[in-house]
Design a protein around this motif. Structure first.
Motif, PDB file in Angstrom:
ATOM      1  N   UNK A 272     -73.993  55.019 -44.124  1.00  0.00           N
ATOM      2  CA  UNK A 272     -73.178  54.774 -45.313  1.00  0.00           C
ATOM      3  C   UNK A 272     -72.386  53.284 -45.169  1.00  0.00           C
ATOM      4  N   UNK A 273     -72.225  52.675 -46.457  1.00  0.00           N
ATOM      5  CA  UNK A 273     -71.602  51.202 -46.409  1.00  0.00           C
ATOM      6  C   UNK A 273     -70.394  51.401 -46.893  1.00  0.00           C
ATOM      7  N   UNK A 274     -69.407  50.698 -46.446  1.00  0.00           N
ATOM      8  CA  UNK A 274     -68.160  50.547 -47.248  1.00  0.00           C
ATOM      9  C   UNK A 274     -68.259  49.677 -48.465  1.00  0.00           C
ATOM     10  N   UNK A 275     -67.466  50.001 -49.615  1.00  0.00           N
ATOM     11  CA  UNK A 275     -67.536  49.091 -50.813  1.00  0.00           C
ATOM     12  C   UNK A 275     -66.757  47.995 -50.431  1.00  0.00           C
ATOM     13  N   UNK A 276     -66.869  46.946 -51.419  1.00  0.00           N
ATOM     14  CA  UNK A 276     -66.239  45.735 -51.271  1.00  0.00           C
ATOM     15  C   UNK A 276     -66.152  45.163 -52.690  1.00  0.00           C
ATOM     16  N   UNK A 277     -65.194  44.306 -53.215  1.00  0.00           N
ATOM     17  CA  UNK A 277     -65.540  43.523 -54.393  1.00  0.00           C
ATOM     18  C   UNK A 277     -66.213  42.274 -54.086  1.00  0.00           C
ATOM     19  N   UNK A 286     -71.321  48.922 -52.718  1.00  0.00           N
ATOM     20  CA  UNK A 286     -71.329  48.958 -51.321  1.00  0.00           C
ATOM     21  C   UNK A 286     -72.771  48.128 -50.982  1.00  0.00           C
ATOM     22  N   UNK A 287     -72.821  47.780 -49.876  1.00  0.00           N
ATOM     23  CA  UNK A 287     -74.313  47.028 -49.485  1.00  0.00           C
ATOM     24  C   UNK A 287     -75.260  47.996 -49.688  1.00  0.00           C
ATOM     25  N   UNK A 288     -76.518  47.368 -50.218  1.00  0.00           N
ATOM     26  CA  UNK A 288     -77.787  48.006 -50.448  1.00  0.00           C
ATOM     27  C   UNK A 288     -78.746  47.109 -49.957  1.00  0.00           C
TER      28      UNK A 288
END
Length: 343
Positions: A272-277, A286-288
């Motif tokens: 699971x990846x953290x979201x960023x602007x 989030x990173x995909x």
């Protein structure tokens, strides 16, 4: 995965190279990297300026036959020919599997593979490799060792807005990029390095001169045409679908499909990846990653063998310094293959 976009682009990316064109070894004898095609350099700088993912002002650009050759050139440039012993090369696990293979392949007297950066404890010079987003697990990375005498190589092959939020322009001593991950054109074998130090750039250029006497002009000219098309599609007045927007939605849909399949199977887990602007797209996400880092649960000890028994080909975690319970799977295959994999 990118094939359909470029099919629909039509003749915008077509290039006619006459038989008399680009016959010399030299591209620009006034440039430090004398085999770098000026048009390719121009399009590299333009694309980075549009996306905002790397600082290019007052930097040296070195072109290579894919980022793999540039990685070797960087190792050569940072090593000391007169050293009493090879310099240690480290990267935190899970690391890109090719790093170790390339470092060990020639059994060079200049450098040697020293494994996981997290456990490196020698009080001596070292080279640390940082891939961000990381291949294979997709997480953003920072240096781990942080000790005097350290030299860093940053691999930003996946630092593009279809894969991860562009939070700031990367600004490091040596930064590697490649056409294959940016646009999907792996067969061109073109990559580039953005280098701060002039002497390091000179030594990298010298390595490529000794290794392959330059880099294919035909590939550079074709790559320039492709990068130009990408940049044109990003302009407000562009008459093509924005390449990064189109690719972002394609990758996002695939990750939605994969996460749903993984959840329903109850046999696997994914990070699971953290979201960023993202400063380029103006969206929070989030990173995909271009690869899925899959872990088999419970009694399945060898994930690669288990999936192979179901006719799914993956790359085992052992190649990345991890256990057999992990595998890396490409998220960028053709739609028909990816749909079959999800099924």
């Amino acid at each position: 995965m990118y094939e359909r976009y470029w099919q629909q682009a039509g003749d915008k990316t077509s290039l006619l190279i006459s038989g008399w064109h680009s016959m010399s070894y030299f591209s620009d004898i006034k440039n430090l990297c004398w085999f770098l095609e000026p048009q390719f350099a121009k399009e590299v700088i333009r694309l980075h300026d549009i996306v905002g993912n790397a600082v290019t002002k007052d930097r040296h650009i070195v072109v290579g036959t894919g980022s793999t050759q540039l990685f070797q050139a960087a190792l050569y440039a940072l090593s000391s020919p007169g050293g009493t012993k090879p310099i240690s090369v480290v990267s935190s696990t899970p690391y890109y599997s090719f790093y170790r293979q390339v470092v060990e392949y020639l059994k060079s007297g200049l450098y040697t593979w020293a494994g996981d950066a997290a456990i490196f404890d020698k009080d001596e010079p070292y080279i640390e490799l940082i891939t961000s987003p990381n291949n294979p697990d997709g997480f953003m990375r920072q240096p781990i060792v942080n000790r005097s005498g350290g030299m860093l190589i940053h691999d930003f092959a996946y630092y593009w807005p279809q894969y991860t939020p562009i939070t700031s322009p990367a600004d490091h001593e040596i930064m590697l990029f490649t056409v294959s991950k940016t646009t999907g054109h792996a067969g061109m074998r073109i990559g580039w390095a953005i280098v701060k130090d002039k002497e390091v750039a000179k030594r990298m250029t010298k390595f490529i001169e000794l290794n392959s006497i330059g880099v294919s002009k035909d590939s550079q000219l074709r790559a320039a045409k492709i990068l130009q098309a990408v940049s044109d599609s990003c302009e407000p007045a562009g008459d093509s679908r924005n390449f990064f927007e189109t690719s972002y939605h394609h990758v996002a849909h695939r990750w939605q499909q994969l996460r749903k399949a993984v959840e329903e199977s109850r046999l696997f887990s994914t990070p699971e990846f953290p979201a960023a602007f993202c400063n380029y797209t103006g969206r929070l996400f989030s990173t995909q990653p271009a690869f899925a880092w899959l872990k088999c649960k419970d009694e399945i000890e060898n994930c690669e063998d288990f999936l192979r028994s179901h006719k799914i080909l993956t790359r085992s975690g052992k190649h990345f310094g991890m256990s057999l319970k992990f595998v890396r799977i490409s998220m960028l295959d053709r739609d028909s293959n990816f749909d079959l994999f999800i099924k």
